[in-house]
Write a protein that holds these residues in place. Structure first.
Motif, PDB file in Angstrom:
ATOM      1  N   MET A  21       0.834  -1.213   0.000  1.00 60.51           N
ATOM      2  CA  MET A  21       0.000   0.000   0.000  1.00 60.51           C
ATOM      3  C   MET A  21       0.867   1.260   0.000  1.00 60.51           C
ATOM      4  N   ASP A  22       1.971   1.197   0.709  1.00 56.57           N
ATOM      5  CA  ASP A  22       2.884   2.335   0.753  1.00 56.57           C
ATOM      6  C   ASP A  22       3.422   2.637  -0.653  1.00 56.57           C
ATOM      7  N   TRP A  24       1.871   1.802  -3.490  1.00 51.33           N
ATOM      8  CA  TRP A  24       0.741   2.294  -4.282  1.00 51.33           C
ATOM      9  C   TRP A  24       0.508   3.775  -4.020  1.00 51.33           C
ATOM     10  N   ASN A  25       0.756   4.196  -2.795  1.00 51.62           N
ATOM     11  CA  ASN A  25       0.480   5.581  -2.420  1.00 51.62           C
ATOM     12  C   ASN A  25       1.498   6.567  -3.000  1.00 51.62           C
ATOM     13  N   LYS A  26       2.517   6.038  -3.663  1.00 51.87           N
ATOM     14  CA  LYS A  26       3.519   6.909  -4.284  1.00 51.87           C
ATOM     15  C   LYS A  26       3.210   7.171  -5.757  1.00 51.87           C
ATOM     16  N   ASP A  30      -2.264   7.417  -5.184  1.00 46.83           N
ATOM     17  CA  ASP A  30      -1.983   8.301  -4.041  1.00 46.83           C
ATOM     18  C   ASP A  30      -3.294   8.923  -3.546  1.00 46.83           C
ATOM     19  N   SER A  31      -3.677   8.556  -2.318  1.00 43.41           N
ATOM     20  CA  SER A  31      -4.958   9.027  -1.793  1.00 43.41           C
ATOM     21  C   SER A  31      -5.010   8.847  -0.282  1.00 43.41           C
ATOM     22  N   ILE A  34      -5.756   5.056   0.748  1.00 36.23           N
ATOM     23  CA  ILE A  34      -4.593   4.154   0.649  1.00 36.23           C
ATOM     24  C   ILE A  34      -3.618   4.449   1.786  1.00 36.23           C
ATOM     25  N   GLU A  35      -3.430   5.731   2.049  1.00 38.14           N
ATOM     26  CA  GLU A  35      -2.510   6.158   3.116  1.00 38.14           C
ATOM     27  C   GLU A  35      -2.942   5.617   4.479  1.00 38.14           C
ATOM     28  N   ARG A  38      -2.613   1.760   4.808  1.00 41.95           N
ATOM     29  CA  ARG A  38      -1.228   1.387   5.143  1.00 41.95           C
ATOM     30  C   ARG A  38      -0.986   1.514   6.645  1.00 41.95           C
ATOM     31  N   LYS A 124      -3.601  -3.659  -8.184  1.00 41.28           N
ATOM     32  CA  LYS A 124      -3.447  -2.199  -8.162  1.00 41.28           C
ATOM     33  C   LYS A 124      -4.171  -1.568  -9.347  1.00 41.28           C
ATOM     34  N   SER A 170      -7.768  12.445  -3.334  1.00 46.17           N
ATOM     35  CA  SER A 170      -6.790  11.631  -4.056  1.00 46.17           C
ATOM     36  C   SER A 170      -6.111  12.472  -5.123  1.00 46.17           C
TER      37      SER A 170
END
Length: 258
Positions: A21-22, A24-26, A30-31, A34-35, A38, A124, A170
Motif C-alpha cells: 500500500m505504501d 501504491w500511495n507513491k 496516491d490518496s 490508501i494512506e 497502510r 493495483k 486523491s
C-alpha cells in the motif's frame, strides 16, 4: 477492502500488505484511503496487530444510501456506491454468514498465482480502474441533477474542493479538474483522453482480477460492478430490446423501433 481481501487470500502478512500500500500511495493511487489503510495495517497495540481482531461488520451514516437513492430516482447507474452500501448490509449479517459458512460450499480450487508481484500489479490496476468508474458515475449523477434543476456546476472546481481534506481526497482529482478544463461539456470522464488511456492500459489487469476472484470464490462486488458498467457503457447494442419486448408482452408498455 477487496484488494486487502485478495492480498490476504494470497497469504500476505499485514506488514507485506502495508508495504505494498505504501508503494501504491507513491503513484496514481496516491490518496487518503490508501494512506490510512497502510497505517491501519501497520498498527499494533499491546496484543499485537489490531485489524484482525476487529469484528467484520460495517456500519454506515447514510451518505452512501442517500447517493444510491438519488441515483435510482434520477435513473443514473451509480452502481459502485450501490454495491458498496449493499456490501456493508451483507457484512452486518454476521451471525447468518457464520451459519452459512458451515453449510454453503464454494469452489474447490485454491488461491494460487504463478507470479505474486505481477498479480499485485493486477490488483493495483483493477482498483485504479474501478476508482475511475466510481468517480465517472458520481459526475454522471451530478450532471443529471444539474439538468433537472437547471444548475450550472463547475465540475473541475468540485473535484478540487474534494482535494481540500475529504475522505475521497486523491491525486487524480487533479486529473478530473484538467479533464473538465479541456472540455467543460464532457459527458463522461471515461471519454476524456487521460482516463480513456488509463483504462486501456489497465483493463487487462482488471479482467484478470475479477475473473480469478470469481474462480476462487472471493467476493469483489465493487470491482466486478465497475467492470460490468464499463462493458455495458461501451456496448453499442445491449439486450434491453428483449427486456422491452417482455415488458410490452405482459403489460403493453410499448416499445420503439430502431
Amino acid at each position: 477492502c477487496e484488494a486487502y481481501d485478495l492480498m490476504k487470500g494470497l497469504g500476505m502478512t499485514q506488514a507485506e500488505m502495508a508495504k505494498e500500500m505504501d508503494e501504491w500511495n507513491k503513484g496514481e493511487l496516491d490518496s487518503f484511503l490508501i494512506e490510512i489503510t497502510r497505517d491501519i495495517l501497520n498498527y499494533k497495540d499491546d496484543k499485537g496487530y489490531l485489524l484482525e481482531r476487529i469484528r467484520d461488520t460495517a456500519g454506515q451514516k447514510g451518505t452512501g444510501k442517500w447517493t444510491a437513492i438519488s441515483a435510482l430516482h434520477y435513473g443514473v447507474p451509480v452502481t459502485l456506491i450501490g454495491e458498496a452500501v449493499f456490501s456493508r448490509c451483507l457484512s452486518a449479517l454476521k451471525d447468518e454468514r457464520v451459519h452459512a459458512s458451515k453449510h454453503l460450499k464454494g469452489p474447490e480450487r485454491k488461491i494460487t498465482v504463478q507470479n505474486r508481484a505481477e498479480f499485485l500489479t493486477h490488483i493495483k490496476h483493477a482498483l485504479y480502474c474501478a476508482k475511475i468508474v466510481s468517480y465517472a458515475q458520481g459526475f454522471m449523477l451530478m450532471r443529471e441533477a444539474a439538468r433537472e434543476f437547471n444548475w450550472k456546476l463547475n465540475y473541475g472546481g468540485i473535484a478540487l474542493m474534494w482535494r481540500g481534506g475529504c475522505i475521497i481526497r486523491s491525486v487524480f482529482l487533479g486529473n478530473i479538474k484538467e479533464a473538465f478544463e479541456r472540455n467543460p461539456e464532457l459527458s463522461n470522464l471515461l471519454l476524456d483522453d487521460f482516463f480513456k488511456n488509463a483504462i486501456n492500459r489497465c483493463q487487462e489487469s482488471w479482467r484478470q482480477v475479477v475473473s480469478n476472484s470469481v474462480l476462487w470464490g472471493v467476493p469483489v462486488p465493487a470491482m466486478s460492478a465497475a467492470l460490468a458498467f464499463y462493458d455495458g457503457y461501451r456496448t453499442e447494442r445491449l439486450p434491453a430490446n428483449l427486456l422491452q419486448a417482455q415488458r410490452d408482452f405482459f403489460g403493453a408498455h410499448t416499445y420503439e423501433l430502431l
